[in-house]
Design a protein around this motif. Sequence first.
Motif, PDB file in Angstrom:
ATOM      1  N   THR A 198     -17.278  -0.848  45.807  1.00 21.36           N
ATOM      2  CA  THR A 198     -17.107   0.490  46.387  1.00 21.36           C
ATOM      3  C   THR A 198     -17.105   1.588  45.317  1.00 21.36           C
ATOM      4  OG1 THR A 198     -14.718   0.118  46.333  1.00 21.36           O
ATOM      5  CG2 THR A 198     -15.842  -0.352  48.404  1.00 21.36           C
ATOM      6  N   TRP A 200     -15.981   5.768  44.084  1.00 20.88           N
ATOM      7  CA  TRP A 200     -14.701   6.465  43.970  1.00 20.88           C
ATOM      8  C   TRP A 200     -14.574   7.683  44.876  1.00 20.88           C
ATOM      9  CZ3 TRP A 200     -16.707  11.067  42.800  1.00 20.88           C
ATOM     10  CH2 TRP A 200     -17.844  11.124  41.977  1.00 20.88           C
ATOM     11  N   LYS A 224     -14.066  -5.156  45.163  1.00 20.25           N
ATOM     12  CA  LYS A 224     -14.044  -4.637  43.791  1.00 20.25           C
ATOM     13  C   LYS A 224     -14.228  -3.119  43.845  1.00 20.25           C
ATOM     14  CE  LYS A 224     -16.740  -3.227  40.821  1.00 20.25           C
ATOM     15  NZ  LYS A 224     -15.960  -2.199  40.124  1.00 20.25           N
ATOM     16  N   PRO A 258     -17.007  -0.815  34.510  1.00 18.33           N
ATOM     17  CA  PRO A 258     -17.753  -0.529  35.743  1.00 18.33           C
ATOM     18  C   PRO A 258     -18.601  -1.703  36.221  1.00 18.33           C
ATOM     19  CG  PRO A 258     -18.129   1.183  34.083  1.00 18.33           C
ATOM     20  CD  PRO A 258     -17.342   0.104  33.420  1.00 18.33           C
ATOM     21  N   GLU A 263     -21.036  -7.360  38.605  1.00 16.63           N
ATOM     22  CA  GLU A 263     -22.192  -8.233  38.333  1.00 16.63           C
ATOM     23  C   GLU A 263     -21.825  -9.701  38.529  1.00 16.63           C
ATOM     24  OE1 GLU A 263     -24.699  -7.382  35.022  1.00 16.63           O
ATOM     25  OE2 GLU A 263     -25.114  -5.369  35.806  1.00 16.63           O
ATOM     26  N   PHE A 276     -22.556  -3.041  49.169  1.00 13.08           N
ATOM     27  CA  PHE A 276     -22.394  -2.107  48.060  1.00 13.08           C
ATOM     28  C   PHE A 276     -22.548  -0.671  48.526  1.00 13.08           C
ATOM     29  CE2 PHE A 276     -24.610   0.580  44.905  1.00 13.08           C
ATOM     30  CZ  PHE A 276     -23.677   0.573  43.877  1.00 13.08           C
ATOM     31  N   GLY A 278     -22.737   3.015  46.488  1.00 12.57           N
ATOM     32  CA  GLY A 278     -22.714   3.641  45.174  1.00 12.57           C
ATOM     33  C   GLY A 278     -24.040   4.309  44.892  1.00 12.57           C
ATOM     34  N   SER A 279     -24.334   4.464  43.636  1.00 11.62           N
ATOM     35  CA  SER A 279     -25.522   5.211  43.248  1.00 11.62           C
ATOM     36  C   SER A 279     -26.791   4.384  43.437  1.00 11.62           C
ATOM     37  CB  SER A 279     -25.401   5.634  41.787  1.00 11.62           C
ATOM     38  OG  SER A 279     -25.273   4.482  40.979  1.00 11.62           O
ATOM     39  N   LEU A 301     -26.613   3.993  49.425  1.00 13.39           N
ATOM     40  CA  LEU A 301     -26.855   4.606  48.122  1.00 13.39           C
ATOM     41  C   LEU A 301     -26.813   6.136  48.178  1.00 13.39           C
ATOM     42  CD1 LEU A 301     -29.664   2.100  47.092  1.00 13.39           C
ATOM     43  CD2 LEU A 301     -27.195   1.908  46.752  1.00 13.39           C
ATOM     44  N   CYS A 333     -21.965  11.694  49.802  1.00 11.90           N
ATOM     45  CA  CYS A 333     -23.353  11.217  49.735  1.00 11.90           C
ATOM     46  C   CYS A 333     -24.258  11.925  50.731  1.00 11.90           C
ATOM     47  CB  CYS A 333     -23.376   9.718  49.978  1.00 11.90           C
ATOM     48  SG  CYS A 333     -22.607   9.262  51.539  1.00 11.90           S
ATOM     49  N   GLU A 432     -29.624  13.516  42.557  1.00  9.42           N
ATOM     50  CA  GLU A 432     -28.307  13.697  43.176  1.00  9.42           C
ATOM     51  C   GLU A 432     -27.331  14.181  42.109  1.00  9.42           C
ATOM     52  OE1 GLU A 432     -25.994  10.187  44.200  1.00  9.42           O
ATOM     53  OE2 GLU A 432     -25.599  11.071  46.165  1.00  9.42           O
TER      54      GLU A 432
HETATM   55  P1  NAD Z   1     -21.725   3.820  40.976  1.00 13.37           P
HETATM   56  O1  NAD Z   1     -23.024   3.315  41.464  1.00 13.37           O
HETATM   57  O2  NAD Z   1     -21.632   4.253  39.574  1.00 13.37           O
HETATM   58  O3  NAD Z   1     -20.587   2.721  41.163  1.00 13.37           O
HETATM   59  C1  NAD Z   1     -20.307   2.162  42.434  1.00 13.37           C
HETATM   60  C2  NAD Z   1     -19.601   0.830  42.236  1.00 13.37           C
HETATM   61  O4  NAD Z   1     -20.486  -0.081  41.593  1.00 13.37           O
HETATM   62  C3  NAD Z   1     -18.358   0.906  41.359  1.00 13.37           C
HETATM   63  O5  NAD Z   1     -17.396   0.019  41.887  1.00 13.37           O
HETATM   64  C4  NAD Z   1     -18.862   0.398  40.026  1.00 13.37           C
HETATM   65  O6  NAD Z   1     -17.851  -0.156  39.212  1.00 13.37           O
HETATM   66  C5  NAD Z   1     -19.840  -0.673  40.466  1.00 13.37           C
HETATM   67  N1  NAD Z   1     -20.866  -1.010  39.490  1.00 13.37           N
HETATM   68  C6  NAD Z   1     -21.322  -0.270  38.452  1.00 13.37           C
HETATM   69  N2  NAD Z   1     -22.301  -0.943  37.798  1.00 13.37           N
HETATM   70  C7  NAD Z   1     -22.457  -2.119  38.446  1.00 13.37           C
HETATM   71  C8  NAD Z   1     -23.327  -3.235  38.276  1.00 13.37           C
HETATM   72  N3  NAD Z   1     -24.224  -3.274  37.289  1.00 13.37           N
HETATM   73  N4  NAD Z   1     -23.225  -4.265  39.132  1.00 13.37           N
HETATM   74  C9  NAD Z   1     -22.340  -4.248  40.152  1.00 13.37           C
HETATM   75  N5  NAD Z   1     -21.485  -3.221  40.365  1.00 13.37           N
HETATM   76  C10 NAD Z   1     -21.543  -2.164  39.532  1.00 13.37           C
HETATM   77  O7  NAD Z   1     -21.309   4.984  41.991  1.00 13.37           O
HETATM   78  P2  NAD Z   1     -20.071   5.949  41.888  1.00 13.37           P
HETATM   79  O8  NAD Z   1     -20.329   6.891  40.768  1.00 13.37           O
HETATM   80  O9  NAD Z   1     -18.812   5.163  41.919  1.00 13.37           O
HETATM   81  O10 NAD Z   1     -20.174   6.721  43.306  1.00 13.37           O
HETATM   82  C11 NAD Z   1     -21.023   7.780  43.526  1.00 13.37           C
HETATM   83  C12 NAD Z   1     -22.302   7.309  44.188  1.00 13.37           C
HETATM   84  O11 NAD Z   1     -22.008   6.640  45.408  1.00 13.37           O
HETATM   85  C13 NAD Z   1     -23.224   8.458  44.577  1.00 13.37           C
HETATM   86  O12 NAD Z   1     -24.536   8.124  44.215  1.00 13.37           O
HETATM   87  C14 NAD Z   1     -23.088   8.531  46.098  1.00 13.37           C
HETATM   88  O13 NAD Z   1     -24.202   9.068  46.772  1.00 13.37           O
HETATM   89  C15 NAD Z   1     -22.888   7.105  46.439  1.00 13.37           C
HETATM   90  N6  NAD Z   1     -22.273   6.989  47.756  1.00 13.37           N
HETATM   91  C16 NAD Z   1     -23.055   6.604  48.809  1.00 13.37           C
HETATM   92  C17 NAD Z   1     -22.505   6.525  50.094  1.00 13.37           C
HETATM   93  C18 NAD Z   1     -23.328   6.092  51.268  1.00 13.37           C
HETATM   94  O14 NAD Z   1     -22.747   5.775  52.296  1.00 13.37           O
HETATM   95  N7  NAD Z   1     -24.639   6.044  51.175  1.00 13.37           N
HETATM   96  C19 NAD Z   1     -21.161   6.841  50.288  1.00 13.37           C
HETATM   97  C20 NAD Z   1     -20.394   7.224  49.192  1.00 13.37           C
HETATM   98  C21 NAD Z   1     -20.961   7.299  47.923  1.00 13.37           C
END
Ligand code: NAD
Length: 528
Positions: A198, A200, A224, A258, A263, A276, A278-279, A301, A333, A432
Amino acid sequence: MYLYSNCKGGAQENGTDGWQDDRDNRHLSRLRSQPPSLELDTTMIFPDSKLYIDGVLRPATGDISFDNISPWTGETVGRAADATAEDMDAAIAAARRAFDETDWSTNRAIRRDLVHTFGLALKANRHRLAEIARHEVGAAPGAISSIQVDGPLGFLDPLFALFDKIEWETPMGDASGFGMTSRRLLVKEPAGVVGAITPWNVPLYITVGKVVPALLAGCTVVLKPAPDTPLMAAILGELAAEVGFPPGVLNVVTGSEPALLGEMLVTDPRVDLISFTGSTSVGRRIMEKAAPTLKRLFLELGGKSAGIVFADAPDFAQAVARSIVCFHAGQGCAMITRLLVERSRYDEAVTVLSAAYAGYATRWGDPDDLANVMGPVISSRQRDRVMGYIEQGIAEGARLIAGGKVRPGSGFFVEPTCFVDVSNAMTIAREEIFGPVLVVMPFDDEDDAVRIANDSQFGLSGSVRTGDPERAMRVARRLRTGSVGINGGMPIAVDLPFGGYKQSGIGKEWGIEGFEEYLETKSIALPA
Ligand code: NAD
């Protein structure tokens, strides 16, 4: 709703009150006479959070922990267990065992009962969740009362109602084929061990959206969280321990690195599915790393959603003024961060935006104002990243009409910022930013608007405003995004599947489809 940009004290884009209603004016004059207070109680809110692995709350191996920093002040407000690879390995083993060797995956009544009790525990601890959202996530009061805490808590009961609608077994009747007649049955089964990773920005909302459907579906879960927001996950582990889930059904593994723990989940053959959020860049990395085990991936994403405002938009000035990107400092997002305005009223829109930003300049950043929806960005790293984009926007020739600076003093604050005369080719229109930055550009006609909106690697959300209902539906259908709001309509709800097209993701959260992510479908046939 929450994820849509709207800086009017806690109200939502499709809210009923106007931009300049009496309440707002009273609120504004109060703030002007009384500058925002930055006094925050910085007592440690969670001095020693634990891991929750195999039914036990415990420290990380070696008793290592890491600081949790408040975005409001930059000060330490908690310490979280810093899990090692050994801890993650134990969590995956426990989740695998709980899935394979207990009746969790088959006993729907027991898991509904326990997950329901877990939901009650979350609701009973609303004040603690709110405290964590405030101090750890940097959520302003208006965000806490919506997407950060009260929104996801309000989603719990409807989620149970959706769960009750799942058709676990569907008789398909008899059919002849391949030389025989068979009686057929479709059966839904849990997908197995889920690695839930997830971000932050809205940790409780995302975690509820993953963990509750996954557990109800009969999966076991290793959660995680992001290193910036470990405490919101840790409290869920604590509450799960109180609820008494069978050991290994839910595991919470916090860590400061992170990528390390994430991984491990992605590459481990004992994990069946990665859920997942995240970005997009990390989503890509996860896809690569998951390839050797051909793991099922559910990816939510990033986004760069476009809002299209036609010249005949109802309440044109209000619609434009309410496009300020400020809710949760733009860290959402699905926010509308590219505003496309029909050229015939573009100059008027720029004037409206200048006034709206000037009016908003004193209305954000107060941690104690119940109507405030904008606090800091999550970290100094994120602040610097956002500032890097702002500098790039200026360098690429966009015109800055508001903000553009860091707020001096402690905490990680970036001013609400607006660029106009932006071209869709500029970096600030393509990437973004995930901060309080709006980019504005003109369009010539419907085709041009759709072309610009769709000219993006992302496809998460979008909006259209026009007085022509047929055009509104036509444009909504033409946008290559997972959701579209028309004239302030809110396409995000517990029963609506949410997810992205293109590089905004694969799969859907919420709705019945959100449960389907955690289910397999099996076809069974026997001679008729
Ligand atoms: P991030 O991608 O940096 O991290 C997200 C999660 O992935 C964290 O728990 C991080 O520790 C983990 N992570 C990092 N590298 C990894 C790897 N190599 N393998 C597995 N896990 C790994 O994102 P962030 O900065 O925490 O959050 C912001 C991003 O989340 C923005 O891009 C936003 O658009 C996106 N987001 C999307 C939605 C959606 O529903 N589409 C909702 C909320 C946030």
